[in-house]
Design an enzyme around this catalytic site. Sequence first.
Site, PDB file in Angstrom:
ATOM      1  CE  LYS A 162      -4.001  -1.520   0.052  1.00 40.58           C
ATOM      2  NZ  LYS A 162      -4.901  -1.476  -0.842  1.00 40.58           N
ATOM      3  CG  ASP A 191      -4.032  -0.273  -3.618  1.00 45.77           C
ATOM      4  OD1 ASP A 191      -4.384   0.129  -5.152  1.00 45.77           O
ATOM      5  OD2 ASP A 191      -4.491  -1.794  -3.394  1.00 45.77           O
ATOM      6  CD  GLU A 217      -5.268  -2.812  -6.746  1.00 41.75           C
ATOM      7  OE1 GLU A 217      -4.218  -3.465  -7.515  1.00 41.75           O
ATOM      8  OE2 GLU A 217      -5.961  -2.209  -6.203  1.00 41.75           O
ATOM      9  CG  ASP A 242      -9.730  -1.990  -6.679  1.00 35.47           C
ATOM     10  OD1 ASP A 242     -10.422  -2.556  -6.381  1.00 35.47           O
ATOM     11  OD2 ASP A 242      -8.600  -1.608  -5.819  1.00 35.47           O
ATOM     12  CE  LYS A 266     -10.330  -4.940  -4.826  1.00 39.32           C
ATOM     13  NZ  LYS A 266     -10.381  -3.823  -3.870  1.00 39.32           N
ATOM     14  CD  GLN A 294     -13.345  -3.592  -2.004  1.00 40.08           C
ATOM     15  OE1 GLN A 294     -13.806  -4.451  -2.972  1.00 40.08           O
ATOM     16  NE2 GLN A 294     -13.105  -2.882  -1.172  1.00 40.08           N
TER      17      GLN A 294
HETATM   18  C1  MUC Z   1      -7.012  -2.510  -2.235  1.00 37.49           C
HETATM   19  O1  MUC Z   1      -6.937  -3.325  -3.559  1.00 37.49           O
HETATM   20  O2  MUC Z   1      -8.148  -1.379  -2.489  1.00 37.49           O
HETATM   21  C2  MUC Z   1      -8.532  -1.194  -0.023  1.00 37.49           C
HETATM   22  C3  MUC Z   1      -9.461  -0.420   0.185  1.00 37.49           C
HETATM   23  C4  MUC Z   1     -10.612  -1.045  -0.825  1.00 37.49           C
HETATM   24  O3  MUC Z   1     -11.492  -0.149  -1.573  1.00 37.49           O
HETATM   25  O4  MUC Z   1     -10.209  -2.185  -0.746  1.00 37.49           O
HETATM   26  C5  MUC Z   1      -8.838  -2.484   0.096  1.00 37.49           C
HETATM   27  C6  MUC Z   1      -7.902  -3.062  -1.050  1.00 37.49           C
HETATM   28 MG    MG Z   2      -6.940  -0.988  -4.864  1.00 35.77          MG
END
Ligand code: MUC
Ligand code: MG
Length: 367
Positions: A162, A191, A217, A242, A266, A294
């Site tokens: 992250k 991401d 991402e 995403d 997702k 998620q």
């Molecule tokens: C992700 O992949 O972003 C964090 C916020 C969201 O909406 O999902 C998570 C993981």
């Molecule tokens: Mg994401």
Amino acid sequence: MKITHVEAIPFAIPYRKPLKFASGEVHIAEHVLVRIHTDDGIVGIAEAPPRPFTYGETQAGIIAVIDKIFAPHLIGLSLLQRETILNNLSRTVGNPTAKAALDMALWDALGRTLDLPVTELLGGYTDRMRVCHMLGFDEPAAMVDEAQRMRDHHGITTFKVKVGRRPIHLDIAVVRALREALGDDIDLYVDGNRGWTAAESAAAMKEMAELGLLFAEELCPADDVLGRRWLVSQLDVPFIADESAVTPADVTREILGGSATAISIKVARTGFTTSQRVHHLAEGLGLEVVMGNQIDGQIGSLCTVVFGSAYRLTSHRAGELSNFLDMSDDLLTEPLHIQNGELTIRPGPGIGADIDPDKLRHYRQDT
Ligand code: MUC
Ligand code: MG
């Protein structure tokens, strides 16, 4: 196969270690267990994780929309009328995780009725996926520790890091520290959860060019259309959409508009039925696909591997399947286990999971 009753049950399970990222943080899994009952005595299950920072949904809102709007559209219909049900639900805008949980519970009920695993009903490509672990914000040393623990205990060798909305040099230091400590045998991607601007993203990706990233991402806001297209055009790794590409129409727009080159599927937001449509679209467009997380509990993670295992494209890359490890407990009678870096589907019909009644009694919030 007629649907007789739909339940939306709030439950709360604390995280041992909260997950923090650019758009929010999660300390307690305050999810909704969805159960669909049929006149054959079958019960299908799924879970909806409210993510207000991504979709605007809350736990109370998911329960209200299911009880007041969606359930009446399902009662009396057959499990085989999935397209009718999808169409009925689509008359209400938004609420993706509420709709997705209903859809997955429906498939689970169908699998149990037919005595067949949902993975086989969907496509039956394989029975397992490699696992990617998502590393939330922390100091570089702590994030390296966590990655090493995941590799040593569970055999995980793919990590999503992250980034965004904190000093960029700290994010870059984390990626560098991970590469130095874990070597070239691991796969790494970042991401940003929309936390950088397009220019910040471009500069950060340039600085990390030597670190062998697999993907980037959602680094910057999708509605900065020109900035994002400019960013994507200069990257030499696929750019995963995403939050910006939830529906098949979003995927079409983002990809054909040149503002993404790969997608995250997702099931928590597109269920099994709409995820199938996204998968088929991705296949036709020749996109890389990652099965995303998620911040799912064990039911949601199982649903992800159930879907991901059904197709070659969705099982090719490691799926984000491990964040339930950070939760203090869960609801399943048989907990999930990641072994040798893989998560396998369960034998047995439907999604192959049962709820432990004692655990549900303990964690549900409505009694
Ligand atoms: C992700 O992949 O972003 C964090 C916020 C969201 O909406 O999902 C998570 C993981
Ligand atoms: Mg994401």
